[in-house]
Design a protein around this motif. Structure first.
Motif, short mmCIF file in Angstrom:
data_model
loop_
_atom_site.label_atom_id
_atom_site.label_comp_id
_atom_site.label_asym_id
_atom_site.label_seq_id
_atom_site.Cartn_x
_atom_site.Cartn_y
_atom_site.Cartn_z
N PRO A 1 42.31 17.80 -3.59
CA PRO A 1 42.10 17.38 -4.98
C PRO A 1 42.61 15.96 -5.21
CG PRO A 1 43.08 19.58 -4.87
CD PRO A 1 43.14 19.01 -3.49
N LYS A 2 41.80 15.13 -5.85
CA LYS A 2 42.19 13.75 -6.09
C LYS A 2 43.38 13.67 -7.04
CE LYS A 2 38.94 10.71 -6.04
NZ LYS A 2 37.75 9.89 -6.41
N THR A 3 43.53 14.68 -7.87
CA THR A 3 44.61 14.66 -8.88
C THR A 3 45.95 15.12 -8.32
OG1 THR A 3 43.97 16.88 -9.57
CG2 THR A 3 43.02 15.03 -10.79
N ARG A 4 45.97 15.57 -7.07
CA ARG A 4 47.21 16.10 -6.51
C ARG A 4 47.38 15.61 -5.09
NH1 ARG A 4 46.09 21.09 -7.00
NH2 ARG A 4 45.85 21.77 -4.85
N ALA A 5 48.39 14.78 -4.86
CA ALA A 5 48.65 14.26 -3.52
C ALA A 5 49.06 15.41 -2.59
CB ALA A 5 49.75 13.21 -3.56
N PRO A 6 48.64 15.37 -1.31
CA PRO A 6 49.06 16.41 -0.37
C PRO A 6 50.57 16.51 -0.28
CG PRO A 6 47.29 15.09 0.57
CD PRO A 6 47.72 14.40 -0.69
N SER A 7 51.07 17.72 -0.23
CA SER A 7 52.51 17.96 -0.13
C SER A 7 53.01 17.55 1.26
CB SER A 7 52.82 19.43 -0.37
OG SER A 7 52.22 20.23 0.65
N LEU A 8 54.32 17.47 1.40
CA LEU A 8 54.90 17.15 2.70
C LEU A 8 54.54 18.21 3.75
CD1 LEU A 8 56.62 15.33 4.46
CD2 LEU A 8 58.66 16.52 3.62
N PRO A 9 54.62 19.53 3.45
CA PRO A 9 54.16 20.52 4.44
C PRO A 9 52.70 20.30 4.85
CG PRO A 9 55.44 21.61 2.75
CD PRO A 9 55.25 20.19 2.28
N ALA A 10 51.86 19.88 3.90
CA ALA A 10 50.45 19.62 4.22
C ALA A 10 50.32 18.43 5.15
CB ALA A 10 49.66 19.40 2.94
N GLU A 11 51.04 17.36 4.87
CA GLU A 11 50.96 16.17 5.71
C GLU A 11 51.44 16.47 7.13
OE1 GLU A 11 53.12 13.10 3.79
OE2 GLU A 11 51.54 12.66 2.33
N LEU A 12 52.48 17.26 7.25
CA LEU A 12 53.00 17.60 8.58
C LEU A 12 52.02 18.49 9.34
CD1 LEU A 12 56.71 18.22 7.54
CD2 LEU A 12 55.82 16.27 8.83
N PHE A 13 51.37 19.40 8.63
CA PHE A 13 50.34 20.24 9.26
C PHE A 13 49.21 19.38 9.79
CE2 PHE A 13 46.44 22.70 9.28
CZ PHE A 13 46.82 23.88 9.90
N LEU A 14 48.75 18.43 8.98
CA LEU A 14 47.63 17.57 9.39
C LEU A 14 48.02 16.69 10.57
CD1 LEU A 14 46.13 16.52 5.95
CD2 LEU A 14 45.22 18.17 7.60
N LYS A 15 49.26 16.26 10.62
CA LYS A 15 49.71 15.43 11.74
C LYS A 15 49.60 16.20 13.05
CE LYS A 15 53.67 12.73 13.39
NZ LYS A 15 55.07 12.31 13.10
N ILE A 16 50.05 17.45 13.05
CA ILE A 16 49.97 18.27 14.26
C ILE A 16 48.51 18.58 14.59
CG2 ILE A 16 50.57 20.50 15.28
CD1 ILE A 16 53.15 20.43 13.65
N LEU A 17 47.72 18.90 13.57
CA LEU A 17 46.31 19.21 13.78
C LEU A 17 45.59 18.03 14.43
CD1 LEU A 17 43.81 21.03 13.35
CD2 LEU A 17 43.58 20.01 11.08
N LYS A 18 45.82 16.84 13.91
CA LYS A 18 45.15 15.66 14.45
C LYS A 18 45.57 15.39 15.89
CE LYS A 18 43.72 11.02 13.16
NZ LYS A 18 43.71 10.01 12.06
N THR A 19 46.85 15.57 16.18
CA THR A 19 47.33 15.37 17.54
C THR A 19 46.67 16.33 18.51
OG1 THR A 19 49.49 14.59 16.76
CG2 THR A 19 49.38 15.41 19.02
N LYS A 20 46.57 17.60 18.13
CA LYS A 20 45.98 18.61 19.03
C LYS A 20 44.48 18.34 19.25
CE LYS A 20 49.74 20.95 19.63
NZ LYS A 20 50.44 20.91 20.94
N ILE A 21 43.78 17.92 18.19
CA ILE A 21 42.37 17.63 18.34
C ILE A 21 42.15 16.41 19.23
CG2 ILE A 21 40.31 16.82 17.11
CD1 ILE A 21 41.09 18.69 14.84
N ASN A 22 42.97 15.38 19.03
CA ASN A 22 42.85 14.19 19.88
C ASN A 22 43.11 14.52 21.34
OD1 ASN A 22 42.20 12.53 17.74
ND2 ASN A 22 44.29 11.83 17.40
N GLU A 23 44.08 15.40 21.58
CA GLU A 23 44.35 15.81 22.97
C GLU A 23 43.17 16.55 23.56
OE1 GLU A 23 47.87 18.14 22.69
OE2 GLU A 23 49.22 16.43 22.45
N LEU A 24 42.54 17.39 22.74
CA LEU A 24 41.40 18.17 23.22
C LEU A 24 40.21 17.27 23.54
CD1 LEU A 24 40.20 21.08 23.62
CD2 LEU A 24 39.33 20.87 21.29
N LEU A 25 39.94 16.30 22.66
CA LEU A 25 38.75 15.46 22.82
C LEU A 25 38.98 14.31 23.80
CD1 LEU A 25 37.45 15.26 19.14
CD2 LEU A 25 36.65 16.72 21.00
#
Length: 298
Positions: free
Chosen positions: A273-297
């Protein structure tokens, strides 16, 4: 003016429907209508015109919406500061993932995330892009990892990764195939594809149509697991993103060929949502997700 009134106003402004706004906030419709009416009475101004098709914001509402977005953003920042100051990462996080992403790296992401942040209550929803976006707009998701299509204006978008669609067939040890396959040869295969309700199928059809190619799959399945199992044990073929089949290809369970002339790229983004910035738990989840996907690809 109460914070809940601002949240109700923003939801109704975004959705233009009392029914959808109430569902997004998980409240009953009369409660939402009461908050909006109380806001209008308090300040003696009209914020919405009621019509048979929903509500239409007034000029006052359009200006007020900008102030409300800033207020909600500041509230999120304040909450984030207090969480950071406490030194404990906690809270609730609900994330929507497409099957192609969930099938590839989710187990690794969850194991690392929960080991690092055990106080976060995490809910994962697996569905195709269209369904995830509906749930995001209704307020049931904090984040949605989706194809970059069909996203409306009041949604914030952050690029996650790009991959390509490949033809997927069963692995035959005695048979060697080229790394690429021309798009006009896809019609020679017995294809099982998602239905035209799904974003990936729409992507395939639109790009191939630009080259005069129309696919007529004999089977349509809106489920990744059965599709992969059918292909693995038979002469059926499918079209999927690289990330969805990379591990199975590496394990010689499936074979893939990159589709060319034209090739079919897929951009995956994180919607929130544009009206609500991602929470810190969300940002940390995305950081791990992006790392794992980059490793896979990689």
């Amino acid at each position: 003016m109460q914070l809940r009134q601002i949240e109700c106003f923003v939801a109704l402004y975004d959705e233009r429907s009392i029914t959808k706004a109430a569902r997004r906030l998980n409240v009953v419709q009369p409660a939402l209508s009461m908050q909006i009416s109380r806001l209008e009475r308090t300040f003696k101004t009209k914020l919405f015109e009621r019509t048979s098709r929903g509500v239409v914001p007034t000029d006052t509402a359009r200006t007020f919406y900008g102030y409300c977005q800033k207020i909600l953003g500041d509230v999120d920042e304040a909450q984030r500061y207090l969480r950071d100051a406490s030194g404990t990462i906690s809270g609730n996080l609900t994330v929507g993932l497409m099957p192609s992403v969930a099938n590839s790296v989710l187990a690794d992401v969850l194991a690392e995330y929960k080991a690092a942040y055990p106080d976060v209550r995490l809910v994962i929803v697996e569905a195709y892009s269209g369904s995830l976006l509906d749930q995001l707009y209704s307020g049931n998701l904090d984040l949605a990892v989706v194809n970059h299509s069909g996203i409306v204006g009041h949604t914030a978008i952050v690029p996650l990764f790009r991959d390509y669609l490949v033809l997927v067939t069963r692995y035959k040890a005695a048979k060697r195939v080229p790394a690429d396959i021309q798009s006009n040869r896809l019609q020679d295969y017995k294809l099982v594809l998602p239905s035209q309700r799904q974003g990936m199928r729409l992507l395939v059809d639109s790009i191939l149509a630009s080259s005069g190619i129309t696919l007529m799959p004999e089977i349509e399945i809106d489920s990744l697991g059965p599709t992969l199992e059918l292909v693995r044990q038979s002469d059926w073929a499918t079209i999927l993103p690289v990330v969805a089949v990379k591990r199975a290809v590496d394990q010689k369970l499936l074979r893939s060929q990159r589709i060319v002339e034209p090739h079919i790229p897929r951009d995956v983004v994180v919607a929130s949502p544009k009206t609500r910035a991602p929470s810190l738990p969300a940002e940390l989840f995305l950081k791990i997700l992006k790392t794992k996907i980059n490793e896979l690809l990689r």
